[in-house]
Design a protein around this motif. Structure first.
Motif, PDB file in Angstrom:
ATOM      1  N   LEU A 129      37.846  43.052  41.810  1.00 34.96           N
ATOM      2  CA  LEU A 129      38.493  42.319  40.723  1.00 34.96           C
ATOM      3  C   LEU A 129      39.987  42.589  40.786  1.00 34.96           C
ATOM      4  N   GLN A 130      40.758  41.527  41.068  1.00 34.86           N
ATOM      5  CA  GLN A 130      42.211  41.683  41.185  1.00 34.86           C
ATOM      6  C   GLN A 130      42.870  41.854  39.826  1.00 34.86           C
ATOM      7  N   GLN A 131      42.522  40.961  38.902  1.00 37.23           N
ATOM      8  CA  GLN A 131      43.197  40.979  37.603  1.00 37.23           C
ATOM      9  C   GLN A 131      42.268  40.522  36.501  1.00 37.23           C
ATOM     10  N   LEU A 132      42.588  40.922  35.298  1.00 37.10           N
ATOM     11  CA  LEU A 132      41.790  40.568  34.132  1.00 37.10           C
ATOM     12  C   LEU A 132      42.720  40.254  32.973  1.00 37.10           C
ATOM     13  N   THR A 133      42.469  39.131  32.302  1.00 36.79           N
ATOM     14  CA  THR A 133      43.201  38.773  31.095  1.00 36.79           C
ATOM     15  C   THR A 133      42.220  38.704  29.937  1.00 36.79           C
ATOM     16  N   VAL A 134      42.568  39.368  28.846  1.00 36.44           N
ATOM     17  CA  VAL A 134      41.702  39.464  27.675  1.00 36.44           C
ATOM     18  C   VAL A 134      42.459  38.942  26.453  1.00 36.44           C
ATOM     19  N   ILE A 135      41.846  38.030  25.713  1.00 35.25           N
ATOM     20  CA  ILE A 135      42.450  37.505  24.492  1.00 35.25           C
ATOM     21  C   ILE A 135      41.422  37.568  23.359  1.00 35.25           C
TER      22      ILE A 135
ATOM     23  N   GLU B 299      45.643  40.803  23.028  1.00 32.04           N
ATOM     24  CA  GLU B 299      45.924  40.257  24.360  1.00 32.04           C
ATOM     25  C   GLU B 299      46.242  41.399  25.316  1.00 32.04           C
ATOM     26  N   ALA B 300      45.715  41.300  26.520  1.00 33.21           N
ATOM     27  CA  ALA B 300      46.004  42.288  27.554  1.00 33.21           C
ATOM     28  C   ALA B 300      45.857  41.631  28.908  1.00 33.21           C
ATOM     29  N   GLU B 301      46.746  41.972  29.822  1.00 28.96           N
ATOM     30  CA  GLU B 301      46.666  41.471  31.199  1.00 28.96           C
ATOM     31  C   GLU B 301      46.801  42.654  32.138  1.00 28.96           C
ATOM     32  N   LEU B 302      45.797  42.826  33.008  1.00 28.40           N
ATOM     33  CA  LEU B 302      45.714  44.014  33.834  1.00 28.40           C
ATOM     34  C   LEU B 302      45.599  43.655  35.306  1.00 28.40           C
ATOM     35  N   GLN B 303      46.272  44.444  36.142  1.00 31.61           N
ATOM     36  CA  GLN B 303      46.156  44.333  37.592  1.00 31.61           C
ATOM     37  C   GLN B 303      45.484  45.606  38.097  1.00 31.61           C
ATOM     38  N   PHE B 304      44.464  45.449  38.944  1.00 34.07           N
ATOM     39  CA  PHE B 304      43.656  46.586  39.335  1.00 34.07           C
ATOM     40  C   PHE B 304      43.852  46.994  40.789  1.00 34.07           C
ATOM     41  N   SER B 305      43.575  48.275  41.029  1.00 36.74           N
ATOM     42  CA  SER B 305      43.518  48.801  42.391  1.00 36.74           C
ATOM     43  C   SER B 305      42.184  48.412  43.018  1.00 36.74           C
ATOM     44  N   ARG B 306      42.142  48.307  44.337  1.00 41.90           N
ATOM     45  CA  ARG B 306      40.892  48.034  45.042  1.00 41.90           C
ATOM     46  C   ARG B 306      39.961  49.246  45.024  1.00 41.90           C
ATOM     47  N   GLY B 307      40.526  50.431  44.694  1.00 40.68           N
ATOM     48  CA  GLY B 307      39.738  51.659  44.694  1.00 40.68           C
ATOM     49  C   GLY B 307      39.299  52.059  43.306  1.00 40.68           C
TER      50      GLY B 307
END
Length: 368
Positions: free
Chosen positions: A3-9, A16-24
């Protein structure tokens, strides 16, 4: 897959939150009640069309709002896949994959396989057989896209048969041909489900034994056994035998809806004789086995979500577990814990990179 990124509203306690994730490894830390688990539940919702903790979708909407939205970008084989979900009061749940709406949510299950480990999993051990069947069904449904359809058919026929049994009791009118038709339908669907469950368990128990031995250093002897009425007789025969009993009780007493898993430690029921640490190790081994099974069946790595799992595990088991999930066999991992220091210390000890997020009052800050 990751999962590269997640946006929550407006999801739970998040505006509201926008997150960028590590592959690990991605870890969310903060005080209890800050919303760490809610991030994992948002990921679970995107992957499996529902909350892990609450089946009522509208109750996931932030207080005072009319809707929630989730958007995520998954990547598999370097190909991005966009998934969007929205739930609005008074309207049906919408799911889209690459901007195309699903006509059946069941078609989404298994596209983005996921395994969640949570303190709530204790119900698998402590509660009734329905919880253990739900666990088995969840694993197989993510690996076999026809299994969920078969379950839906079986449960519909079962409801019709139970309604007929109640009608017979209420009216005194017995219609053998109609009962026979429903029995034939139940046998056809139930037998297929039984065969899939039995084949699954034959593979799964071997995987489970390996993981439990790894976590505990082979210090404990545990057993995981599939218990089904159909192991001793065909469903058609079972239904005929129980006709009078079913009429008396106004419900179907034979079938795969009575299946169970039997958990034991040193030959005794795990529920009564297993310590909290042993029970938690058992549950973690179950979930890691689910991960391995899905990896084998799907051919790519599912997401692994570990919610507050350090509680009730000793330092040795925690370190063994983190070493295991950080190995090449596992892919992207999401962890929650109250202590940022503990998480950082554990992963520094095993030499694994970590992306840390601090959660406080519905706000999330990335701290690499």
């Amino acid at each position: 897959m990751y999962l590269q990124q997640l946006t929550v509203i407006n999801f739970k306690n998040y505006t509201e939150a926008e997150l960028q994730f590590s592959r690990g490894v991605n870890a969310f830390t903060g005080n209890n009640g800050a919303g760490k688990t809610n991030v994992l539940d948002a990921i679970h919702f995107l992957a499996l069309c529902k909350s892990y903790f609450n089946t009522i979708d509208i109750q996931q909407v932030k207080q005072g709002a009319d809707f929630f939205m989730l958007n995520g970008t998954f990547e598999r084989d370097d190909v991005p896949e966009m998934v969007a979900c929205s739930v609005k009061r008074g309207q049906k749940k919408l799911f889209k994959r690459n901007k195309k709406e699903y006509q059946r949510l069941a078609d989404h299950i298994g596209q983005f396989p996921l395994v969640m480990v949570s303190p709530y999993d204790s119900s698998i051990i402590m509660e009734g057989s329905e919880e253990r069947r739900r666990f088995v069904d969840n694993v197989i449904s993510q690996a076999d896209d026809r299994y969920l359809d078969e379950l839906i058919v079986y449960n519909k026929v079962l409801a019709n048969r139970n309604a007929l049994l109640k009608s017979i009791a209420d009216t005194g009118r017995f219609d053998p041909p109609l009962l026979e038709i429903l029995d034939e339908q139940l046998v056809a669907s139930g037998t297929r489900i039984f065969q899939k469950r039995r084949a699954f368990m034959e593979t799964f128990t071997t995987i489970f034994d390996q993981y439990y031995r790894f976590l505990t250093g082979e210090a404990e002897r545990v057993e995981l056994v599939y218990d089904s009425q159909l192991l001793n007789a065909g469903l058609g025969e079972l239904l005929k035998r129980s006709t009078e009993k079913d009429r008396a009780l106004e419900r179907t007493t034979s079938g795969i809806h009575r299946d169970d898993l039997v958990f034991s430690i040193h030959g005794m029921p795990l529920k009564k004789f297993g310590s909290q640490g042993q029970q938690k190790s058992f549950l973690i081994a179950l979930k890691l086995s689910q991960y391995n099974y899905l990896l084998q069946q799907k051919g790519f790595k599912p997401l692994l979500l570990l919610d507050d799992i350090f509680d009730k595990l000793d330092e040795h088991r925690i370190t063994k577990l983190m070493q295991l999930v950080s190995q090449h066999e596992f892919g992207q991992v999401f962890i929650t814990d109250a202590s940022a220091g503990r998480v950082q210390r554990i992963f520094e000890q095993i030499g694994v990179d970590l992306k840390l997020f601090n959660v406080a009052g519905g706000e999330i800050v990335s701290g690499e």
